[in-house]
Each structure stands twice: as C-alpha cells, then as structure tokens.
Design a protein around this motif. Structure first.
Motif, PDB file in Angstrom:
ATOM      1  N   THR A  40       0.806  -1.232   0.000  1.00 53.46           N
ATOM      2  CA  THR A  40       0.000   0.000   0.000  1.00 53.46           C
ATOM      3  C   THR A  40       0.834   1.274   0.000  1.00 53.46           C
ATOM      4  N   THR A  41       2.164   1.116   0.096  1.00 51.57           N
ATOM      5  CA  THR A  41       3.029   2.292   0.155  1.00 51.57           C
ATOM      6  C   THR A  41       4.213   2.164  -0.801  1.00 51.57           C
ATOM      7  N   ILE A  42       4.798   3.300  -1.082  1.00 51.86           N
ATOM      8  CA  ILE A  42       6.068   3.378  -1.792  1.00 51.86           C
ATOM      9  C   ILE A  42       7.049   3.999  -0.806  1.00 51.86           C
ATOM     10  N   GLU A  43       8.179   3.337  -0.618  1.00 48.78           N
ATOM     11  CA  GLU A  43       9.187   3.843   0.311  1.00 48.78           C
ATOM     12  C   GLU A  43      10.410   4.290  -0.476  1.00 48.78           C
ATOM     13  N   TRP A  44      10.733   5.570  -0.392  1.00 51.42           N
ATOM     14  CA  TRP A  44      11.933   6.124  -1.009  1.00 51.42           C
ATOM     15  C   TRP A  44      13.021   6.050   0.054  1.00 51.42           C
ATOM     16  N   VAL A  45      14.067   5.261  -0.208  1.00 53.86           N
ATOM     17  CA  VAL A  45      15.132   5.039   0.760  1.00 53.86           C
ATOM     18  C   VAL A  45      16.382   5.788   0.299  1.00 53.86           C
ATOM     19  N   ILE A  46      16.958   6.558   1.208  1.00 56.22           N
ATOM     20  CA  ILE A  46      18.153   7.337   0.906  1.00 56.22           C
ATOM     21  C   ILE A  46      19.320   6.767   1.700  1.00 56.22           C
ATOM     22  N   ASP A  47      20.309   6.211   0.992  1.00 61.38           N
ATOM     23  CA  ASP A  47      21.549   5.743   1.616  1.00 61.38           C
ATOM     24  C   ASP A  47      22.522   6.909   1.603  1.00 61.38           C
ATOM     25  N   LYS A  48      22.779   7.456   2.782  1.00 65.21           N
ATOM     26  CA  LYS A  48      23.653   8.621   2.888  1.00 65.21           C
ATOM     27  C   LYS A  48      25.117   8.203   2.892  1.00 65.21           C
ATOM     28  N   GLY A  49      25.964   9.121   2.498  1.00 66.73           N
ATOM     29  CA  GLY A  49      27.396   8.862   2.430  1.00 66.73           C
ATOM     30  C   GLY A  49      28.036   8.539   3.761  1.00 66.73           C
ATOM     31  N   ASP A  50      27.381   8.924   4.858  1.00 66.55           N
ATOM     32  CA  ASP A  50      27.950   8.665   6.183  1.00 66.55           C
ATOM     33  C   ASP A  50      27.527   7.313   6.749  1.00 66.55           C
ATOM     34  N   GLY A  51      26.832   6.499   5.930  1.00 70.64           N
ATOM     35  CA  GLY A  51      26.417   5.168   6.360  1.00 70.64           C
ATOM     36  C   GLY A  51      25.026   5.100   6.963  1.00 70.64           C
ATOM     37  N   THR A  52      24.371   6.236   7.131  1.00 70.87           N
ATOM     38  CA  THR A  52      23.014   6.234   7.673  1.00 70.87           C
ATOM     39  C   THR A  52      22.000   6.150   6.531  1.00 70.87           C
ATOM     40  N   THR A  53      20.783   5.784   6.889  1.00 70.46           N
ATOM     41  CA  THR A  53      19.702   5.638   5.917  1.00 70.46           C
ATOM     42  C   THR A  53      18.496   6.434   6.396  1.00 70.46           C
ATOM     43  N   GLU A  54      17.808   7.048   5.465  1.00 74.03           N
ATOM     44  CA  GLU A  54      16.578   7.792   5.754  1.00 74.03           C
ATOM     45  C   GLU A  54      15.505   7.311   4.791  1.00 74.03           C
ATOM     46  N   SER A  55      14.263   7.212   5.259  1.00 78.99           N
ATOM     47  CA  SER A  55      13.164   6.757   4.411  1.00 78.99           C
ATOM     48  C   SER A  55      12.037   7.778   4.371  1.00 78.99           C
ATOM     49  N   ILE A  56      11.418   7.867   3.225  1.00 75.00           N
ATOM     50  CA  ILE A  56      10.214   8.669   3.044  1.00 75.00           C
ATOM     51  C   ILE A  56       9.149   7.707   2.542  1.00 75.00           C
ATOM     52  N   ILE A  57       8.076   7.549   3.305  1.00 74.61           N
ATOM     53  CA  ILE A  57       7.027   6.586   2.948  1.00 74.61           C
ATOM     54  C   ILE A  57       5.796   7.347   2.488  1.00 74.61           C
ATOM     55  N   ILE A  58       5.294   6.953   1.318  1.00 71.45           N
ATOM     56  CA  ILE A  58       4.150   7.617   0.713  1.00 71.45           C
ATOM     57  C   ILE A  58       3.068   6.582   0.440  1.00 71.45           C
ATOM     58  N   ASN A  59       1.839   6.889   0.802  1.00 70.07           N
ATOM     59  CA  ASN A  59       0.712   6.021   0.496  1.00 70.07           C
ATOM     60  C   ASN A  59       0.521   5.997  -1.016  1.00 70.07           C
ATOM     61  N   LYS A  60       0.370   4.819  -1.609  1.00 67.16           N
ATOM     62  CA  LYS A  60       0.245   4.703  -3.064  1.00 67.16           C
ATOM     63  C   LYS A  60      -0.931   5.498  -3.625  1.00 67.16           C
ATOM     64  N   SER A  61      -1.993   5.591  -2.869  1.00 69.78           N
ATOM     65  CA  SER A  61      -3.150   6.336  -3.377  1.00 69.78           C
ATOM     66  C   SER A  61      -2.855   7.815  -3.506  1.00 69.78           C
ATOM     67  N   ASN A  62      -1.815   8.310  -2.847  1.00 71.09           N
ATOM     68  CA  ASN A  62      -1.445   9.728  -2.922  1.00 71.09           C
ATOM     69  C   ASN A  62      -0.135   9.948  -3.665  1.00 71.09           C
ATOM     70  N   SER A  63       0.439   8.912  -4.257  1.00 73.93           N
ATOM     71  CA  SER A  63       1.797   8.995  -4.786  1.00 73.93           C
ATOM     72  C   SER A  63       1.967   9.945  -5.970  1.00 73.93           C
ATOM     73  N   ASN A  64       0.894  10.240  -6.681  1.00 74.96           N
ATOM     74  CA  ASN A  64       1.006  11.152  -7.817  1.00 74.96           C
ATOM     75  C   ASN A  64       0.374  12.514  -7.547  1.00 74.96           C
ATOM     76  N   SER A  65       0.113  12.792  -6.293  1.00 76.91           N
ATOM     77  CA  SER A  65      -0.458  14.090  -5.922  1.00 76.91           C
ATOM     78  C   SER A  65       0.655  15.125  -5.804  1.00 76.91           C
ATOM     79  N   TYR A  66       0.331  16.343  -6.141  1.00 76.71           N
ATOM     80  CA  TYR A  66       1.295  17.432  -6.031  1.00 76.71           C
ATOM     81  C   TYR A  66       0.834  18.423  -5.009  1.00 76.71           C
TER      82      TYR A  66
END
Length: 104
Positions: free
Chosen positions: A78-104
């Motif tokens: 039900t979601t799309i997760e954008w995962v960011i692998d940072k250069g310092d070894g940490t990770t950050e995620s942005i989770i978006i509900n698929k029903s809203n994924s193309n909203s601006y």
C-alpha cells in the motif's frame, strides 16, 4: 543526474529497460541491466520504481544537495518507500501512500 545499477541484484527482467524514456538501459552479455551514455540520464526515476530487486540506485550529487547519496525505491503493498543511503552510512526513508503517490 544518473543511476547506478547493482548487477549482483539485477535479475534481467528488463522492466527498467522498457520504461526508460531515453532508451539508455540495455542488457549486457550476462543479461544484466546497464546504463549507457549515463550523462544523458534525465533523472526521471522511472527505472527505480519498476525495479523489484532494488538493484537500481539514483545518484544524488552535490548539485542536488545529495553529496553522493544514493536513492532507491521499495514498493510495498500500500506504500512506496523512497530510501536514501547517505554517504555517512546512515539511511533515511520517506514513505508515501500509493493512493497519494502522484499528488502534487
């Protein structure tokens, strides 16, 4: 802007090749995806969203404030997760509900 393909994760399904609007992805001799003419990549991220194996990373260079971080997509039920692998070894995620994924 460009992408990085991890050939150890690529299964050769060709989905990334099929959706690339610049026709920049092809298969190598082993049947793994590779990008040619990376400097022509538009940065549309279509290939990231299609890769079920998380084999494709979008390079976020300093010009975009990324300082060499890599971005990839996890497609969940039900979601799309954008995962960011940072250069310092940490990770950050942005989770978006698929029903809203193309909203601006």
């Amino acid at each position: 802007m460009s992408i990085k393909i991890d050939k150890t994760k690529c299964i050769g399904c060709q989905k990334c090749k099929q959706v690339c609007p610049g026709n920049l992805i092809r298969l190598d001799k082993q049947g793994k995806a590779e990008i040619h003419a990376a400097e022509e990549c538009w940065g549309c991220a279509s290939c990231l969203k299609e890769c079920s194996q998380n084999a494709i990373r979008y390079y976020l260079g300093a010009d975009m404030g990324g300082n060499g971080t890599l971005l990839y997509v996890k497609d969940n039920e039900t979601t799309i997760e954008w995962v960011i692998d940072k250069g310092d070894g940490t990770t950050e995620s942005i989770i978006i509900n698929k029903s809203n994924s193309n909203s601006y």
